[in-house]
Write a protein that holds these residues in place. Structure first.
Motif, PDB file in Angstrom:
ATOM      1  N   GLU A  32     -14.551   7.987   8.573  1.00 55.96           N
ATOM      2  CA  GLU A  32     -15.061   7.407   7.271  1.00 55.96           C
ATOM      3  C   GLU A  32     -13.874   7.030   6.351  1.00 55.96           C
ATOM      4  O   GLU A  32     -13.743   6.066   5.855  1.00 55.96           O
ATOM      5  CB  GLU A  32     -15.842   8.337   6.644  1.00 55.96           C
ATOM      6  N   ALA A  62      -7.372   7.725  -4.567  1.00 51.85           N
ATOM      7  CA  ALA A  62      -7.001   7.305  -3.112  1.00 51.85           C
ATOM      8  C   ALA A  62      -7.872   5.709  -2.874  1.00 51.85           C
ATOM      9  O   ALA A  62      -7.461   4.967  -2.235  1.00 51.85           O
ATOM     10  CB  ALA A  62      -7.755   8.412  -2.033  1.00 51.85           C
ATOM     11  N   VAL A 104      -5.580  -1.142   5.905  1.00 56.66           N
ATOM     12  CA  VAL A 104      -5.634  -2.203   4.916  1.00 56.66           C
ATOM     13  C   VAL A 104      -4.677  -3.248   5.104  1.00 56.66           C
ATOM     14  O   VAL A 104      -4.607  -4.471   4.653  1.00 56.66           O
ATOM     15  CB  VAL A 104      -4.799  -1.588   3.440  1.00 56.66           C
ATOM     16  N   ARG A 117     -19.999   4.395   1.143  1.00 54.02           N
ATOM     17  CA  ARG A 117     -18.579   5.091   1.483  1.00 54.02           C
ATOM     18  C   ARG A 117     -17.704   4.905   0.239  1.00 54.02           C
ATOM     19  O   ARG A 117     -17.048   5.868   0.043  1.00 54.02           O
ATOM     20  CB  ARG A 117     -18.169   4.282   2.821  1.00 54.02           C
ATOM     21  N   ARG A 159      -3.360  15.704   7.640  1.00 54.32           N
ATOM     22  CA  ARG A 159      -3.837  15.097   6.417  1.00 54.32           C
ATOM     23  C   ARG A 159      -2.540  13.638   6.133  1.00 54.32           C
ATOM     24  O   ARG A 159      -2.974  12.810   5.725  1.00 54.32           O
ATOM     25  CB  ARG A 159      -3.855  15.587   5.198  1.00 54.32           C
ATOM     26  N   LYS A 209      -3.933  12.655  -0.343  1.00 48.87           N
ATOM     27  CA  LYS A 209      -5.192  12.446  -0.870  1.00 48.87           C
ATOM     28  C   LYS A 209      -6.406  12.050   0.250  1.00 48.87           C
ATOM     29  O   LYS A 209      -6.725  11.019   0.077  1.00 48.87           O
ATOM     30  CB  LYS A 209      -5.283  11.323  -1.923  1.00 48.87           C
ATOM     31  N   SER A 258      -5.962   3.220  -4.030  1.00 54.87           N
ATOM     32  CA  SER A 258      -4.769   2.634  -3.286  1.00 54.87           C
ATOM     33  C   SER A 258      -4.952   2.200  -2.003  1.00 54.87           C
ATOM     34  O   SER A 258      -4.294   1.352  -1.343  1.00 54.87           O
ATOM     35  CB  SER A 258      -4.037   3.827  -3.105  1.00 54.87           C
ATOM     36  N   LEU A 259      -6.543   1.957  -1.741  1.00 57.08           N
ATOM     37  CA  LEU A 259      -6.886   1.196  -0.470  1.00 57.08           C
ATOM     38  C   LEU A 259      -7.567  -0.165  -0.987  1.00 57.08           C
ATOM     39  O   LEU A 259      -8.320  -0.919  -0.215  1.00 57.08           O
ATOM     40  CB  LEU A 259      -7.882   2.046   0.238  1.00 57.08           C
ATOM     41  N   VAL A 284       0.765  -1.262   0.106  1.00 60.24           N
ATOM     42  CA  VAL A 284       0.198   0.096  -0.068  1.00 60.24           C
ATOM     43  C   VAL A 284       0.963   1.150   0.001  1.00 60.24           C
ATOM     44  O   VAL A 284       1.791   1.219   0.818  1.00 60.24           O
ATOM     45  CB  VAL A 284      -0.897  -0.029   1.154  1.00 60.24           C
ATOM     46  N   ARG A 285       0.516   2.322  -0.633  1.00 60.36           N
ATOM     47  CA  ARG A 285       1.371   3.528  -0.778  1.00 60.36           C
ATOM     48  C   ARG A 285       0.482   4.664  -0.525  1.00 60.36           C
ATOM     49  O   ARG A 285      -0.773   4.645  -0.360  1.00 60.36           O
ATOM     50  CB  ARG A 285       1.767   3.480  -2.491  1.00 60.36           C
ATOM     51  N   LYS A 331      -9.700  -0.868  -3.439  1.00 57.04           N
ATOM     52  CA  LYS A 331     -11.057  -0.670  -3.963  1.00 57.04           C
ATOM     53  C   LYS A 331     -11.281  -0.699  -5.654  1.00 57.04           C
ATOM     54  O   LYS A 331     -10.432   0.073  -6.056  1.00 57.04           O
ATOM     55  CB  LYS A 331     -12.099   0.498  -3.652  1.00 57.04           C
ATOM     56  N   GLN A 382     -12.499   4.046   7.997  1.00 56.65           N
ATOM     57  CA  GLN A 382     -13.225   2.705   7.787  1.00 56.65           C
ATOM     58  C   GLN A 382     -13.100   2.221   6.293  1.00 56.65           C
ATOM     59  O   GLN A 382     -12.924   1.050   6.001  1.00 56.65           O
ATOM     60  CB  GLN A 382     -14.669   3.090   8.098  1.00 56.65           C
ATOM     61  N   LEU A 383     -12.705   3.242   5.286  1.00 57.71           N
ATOM     62  CA  LEU A 383     -12.614   2.869   3.920  1.00 57.71           C
ATOM     63  C   LEU A 383     -11.575   1.778   3.721  1.00 57.71           C
ATOM     64  O   LEU A 383     -11.386   1.160   2.930  1.00 57.71           O
ATOM     65  CB  LEU A 383     -12.646   4.310   3.119  1.00 57.71           C
ATOM     66  N   GLY A 384     -10.502   2.188   4.489  1.00 57.55           N
ATOM     67  CA  GLY A 384      -9.279   1.459   4.364  1.00 57.55           C
ATOM     68  C   GLY A 384      -9.280  -0.177   4.493  1.00 57.55           C
ATOM     69  O   GLY A 384      -8.761  -0.750   4.040  1.00 57.55           O
ATOM     70  N   ALA A 385     -10.406  -0.468   5.407  1.00 58.03           N
ATOM     71  CA  ALA A 385     -10.485  -1.963   5.682  1.00 58.03           C
ATOM     72  C   ALA A 385     -10.951  -2.807   4.491  1.00 58.03           C
ATOM     73  O   ALA A 385     -11.694  -2.210   3.820  1.00 58.03           O
ATOM     74  CB  ALA A 385     -11.556  -2.020   6.911  1.00 58.03           C
ATOM     75  N   ARG A 399      -4.676   5.719   7.648  1.00 57.68           N
ATOM     76  CA  ARG A 399      -5.703   4.865   6.719  1.00 57.68           C
ATOM     77  C   ARG A 399      -4.887   3.902   5.831  1.00 57.68           C
ATOM     78  O   ARG A 399      -5.598   2.822   5.862  1.00 57.68           O
ATOM     79  CB  ARG A 399      -6.244   5.972   5.595  1.00 57.68           C
ATOM     80  N   ALA A 400      -3.565   4.002   5.488  1.00 59.97           N
ATOM     81  CA  ALA A 400      -3.074   3.109   4.774  1.00 59.97           C
ATOM     82  C   ALA A 400      -2.984   1.724   5.426  1.00 59.97           C
ATOM     83  O   ALA A 400      -3.049   0.537   5.278  1.00 59.97           O
ATOM     84  CB  ALA A 400      -1.677   3.575   4.186  1.00 59.97           C
ATOM     85  N   ASP A 451     -11.827  11.280  -4.692  1.00 59.68           N
ATOM     86  CA  ASP A 451     -10.636  11.055  -5.282  1.00 59.68           C
ATOM     87  C   ASP A 451     -10.494   9.446  -5.611  1.00 59.68           C
ATOM     88  O   ASP A 451     -10.064   8.649  -4.648  1.00 59.68           O
ATOM     89  CB  ASP A 451      -9.477  11.496  -4.358  1.00 59.68           C
TER      90      ASP A 451
END
Ligand SMILES: Nc1ncnc2c1ncn2[C@@H]1O[C@H](COP(=O)(O)OP(=O)(O)O)[C@@H](O)[C@H]1O
Ligand SMILES: [Mg+2]
Lengths: 293, 327
Positions: A121, B191, A191, B180, A180, A112, B194-195, A105-106, B197, A124-127, A187-188, B188
């Motif tokens: 949020e 992004a 994952v 989500r 940020r 971003k 990169s996660l 993961v980068r 998706k 959570q998106l990272g999971a 966030r990374a 973006d």
């Protein structure tokens, strides 16, 4: 800072500081990767191995091709030629989202953060592997609520560790530049990557935050046994936390070795001093004042 | 005269055409509001939904429900055709492709070659009988001063009922982890990638879903008018749907509904007022009966401009979200 070195036995002890040198346990192996934009050869890497479980600093003057190499490795760009393997499996041609799911993961040089989503949020998106991310199951909250709670708990822990817990329910767009960067790194980690590639994680972060950011990066190696590759211009920082340093110039790997050997390396000094658009490493010291204790 | 104009406006605002446009806007909300996809050819999906019903019933004598399914299937196919080549590219490719595809569909339906199937420029009629045969409402005039016929009331109930169903569907989707991902793509897409998706796959789902909702809007439109003609499916229909969405507030569940009500209230009110004033000879010839349509649209355009200046988030949009620096 040598007291922070990971283990009594350095896995790279005795490895010759030569570009393209083989390493005992590479997580990422790059072979003959080339990428040009029009007439410019942005990346031209003959051979490079990234050792597992350590922090590798990637340095080089602006325009050396560091970001482009990140883009190529993670599926955000396609090379003209070349192959690379992650954990032994070929990754050439694998789309970006699958690269991430395989454990590489980068983060991005220009952050971003998803501005109009809250900090939580974003996390959570990272999971990965969320049942609620599938169309039909998403309509039945009973199916994914438990998993969502687990993800949220994990995110809360990370946010606390990165000192972002007080911003949990704010829009990410309200965070400062440094926050940020922290959020993007946290966030990374959602994952659960094996290899984390950080593109200038310290750029634009105020000095007060840099120290804790450095601590987090070391923590990835020491506490979670992840592998880290990070791009950074500040030589003090690079020498402080890297176990190994790779230097790029004009797309190629011109030197690599333990931090102690890189500062005196003629090719590195030449690259920084000779490059018209680059900056001499030593000159960055003043700007990033306060990073060395 | 004021009350007469008011009732004219209200009758249209809650009518079946407004419901059909609300459905178009709900679909666009999925595309544009939540996912950030620029679909400038929503009218193409509407056309497919309308002609799906009309052709199945009028040309081939099939049942109405089959016609609706044909329209929906057509919308899925159209979304795939539009999405597969463009959704990996920059956002503007989808915009150009959709606007062109909608026009191509309109030309295909109106050419003389397709007349045996689509009725060409004359279109098709007599396909909605099955729908009105199901009407449980006893014959009569309803809603007091609005004097709405039982047939119109039936289409209104079904039309707005469908608006409610799809609004609820999007609401449920958007509060889930699926939603989500959709919102992260709007913010973006790199992004999201990169996660881990699969951005292309989610954009495709969004395009299909919003297109199907547009096609259902087309079916409601066709059934309520009991006729389809190619030249009702002009590009401007898409822009009316966008106006409705932006008026009500993008990326909100209530935006398309409020937007459709206000949009049609203003349009019908203006038209009624201009017509009545012009009939009474109280209006300069410049605005006269010939120019009522143009004058109305000019006024609506002005209204939208004022809205964008003073309330850029729309009637029900989230002001704080609007003001965030997106990059
Ligand atoms: N998308 C692109 N189009 C054209 N040239 C590019 C592009 N991306 C990078 N480059 C060029 O490739 C070279 C390497 O850039 P980059 O990888 O961003 O360097 P670094 O991250 O080391 O500063 C530079 O000369 C840059 O101008
Ligand atoms: Mg860079």
């Amino acid at each position: 800072m040598s007291s922070d070195a990971p283990a009594a036995t350095d896995p790279l002890e005795g490895i010759a500081p030569e570009p393209g040198v083989a390493k005992p346990d590479p997580i990422l192996t790059i072979d003959g990767v080339k990428r040009s934009f029009g007439g410019i050869t942005a990346v031209n890497v003959d051979h490079l191995e990234i050792q597992r479980g350590i922090i590798t600093g990637l340095i080089g003057p602006n325009g050396a091709g560091k970001t482009t190499l990140f883009n190529l490795m993670t599926g955000f760009d396609t090379p003209d030629t070349g192959t690379w393997r992650f954990n032994g499996a070929p990754l050439s041609g694998v789309p970006a989202h699958l690269v991430a799911r395989r454990g590489m993961v980068r983060t991005f040089q220009l952050t971003k953060a998803l501005s109009r989503m809250t900090v939580m949020e974003n996390m959570q998106l990272g999971a990965t592997g969320q049942l609620g991310e599938r169309f039909l199951p998403s309509l039945i909250p009973g199916l994914w609520r438990r998993q969502e709670r687990e993800i949220t708990a994990r995110a809360d822990e990370l946010l606390a560790r990165f000192k972002l817990d007080h911003m949990r329910d704010e829009y990410a767009g309200t965070l400062s530049g440094g926050q940020r960067k922290l959020l993007e790194m946290a966030r990374a980690l959602m994952v659960e990557p094996e290899l984390v590639m950080l593109d200038e994680p310290m750029a634009g972060v105020n000095p007060a935050l840099t120290q804790s950011l450095l601590g987090h990066i070391k923590g990835l190696r020491d506490d979670e046994s992840r592998t880290v590759v990070f791009v950074e211009h500040d030589m003090d920082v690079v020498f402080d936390i890297s176990d190994w340093v790779v230097c790029m110039a004009e797309g190629a790997i011109i030197a690599e070795g333990p931090p102690s050997s890189i500062g005196q390396n003629a090719a590195v000094i030449e690259a920084y001093l000779g490059a018209t658009h680059g900056q001499a490493p030593a000159r960055r010291r003043k700007q990033a004042g306060g990073t060395d204790q | 005269m004021g009350t007469v104009i008011f009732f004219d406006a209200l009758r249209t605002a809650i009518g079946p055409t407004a419901a059909a446009y609300a459905l178009l806007a709900v679909g666009l909300n999925m595309h544009f509001g939540y996912t950030g996809l620029l679909n400038f050819g929503q009218v193409g999906f509407m056309l497919v939904g309308a002609y799906g019903v009309a052709i199945t019933v009028a040309t081939f004598g099939g049942p109405l429900w089959l016609g609706v399914l044909v329209g929906i299937a057509g919308a899925v196919v159209l979304a795939l055709i539009l999405g597969i080549p463009t959704l990996r590219l920059r956002a503007d490719y989808l915009a150009i492709t959709t606007i062109a595809a909608a026009e191509i569909l309109r030309f295909i339906t109106r050419t003389s070659g397709s007349e045996p199937v689509t009725g060409g420029v004359f279109g098709l009629r007599q396909f909605a009988g099955g729908f009105y045969a199901l009407n449980p409402i006893p014959p009569g005039s309803y809603l007091g001063p609005l004097s709405i016929s039982h047939g119109r009331l039936w289409t209104m109930i079904v039309g707005w009922g469908l608006v409610a169903v799809f609004t609820l569907l999007l609401w449920a989707l958007m509060r889930s982890p699926w939603g989500r991902i959709i919102r992260s793509i709007r913010e973006d897409e790199d992004a999201a990638r990169s996660l881990g998706k699969n951005v292309f796959y989610y954009k495709m789902q969004s395009l299909v879903l919003g297109g199907v909702i547009g096609a259902v809007g087309g079916a409601v439109f066709a059934v309520s008018l009991q006729t389809v003609q190619p030249d009702t499916f002009l590009p401007q229909v898409t822009f009316f749907a966008f106006a409705i969405l932006i008026l009500g507030g993008t990326a909100t569940w209530i935006g398309p509904i409020i937007g459709a009500l206000i949009f049609w209230f203003v349009i019908a009110g203006m038209q009624s007022a201009l017509r009545r004033l012009s009939d009474a000879g109280q209006l300069p010839e410049f605005f006269g009966s010939q120019a009522v349509g143009a004058t109305t649209l000019t006024f609506v355009g002005l209204l939208l401009m004022l809205l964008m200046i003073f309330r850029p988030q729309g009637m029900f949009g989230n002001k704080r979200e609007m003001q965030l620096d997106v990059k």
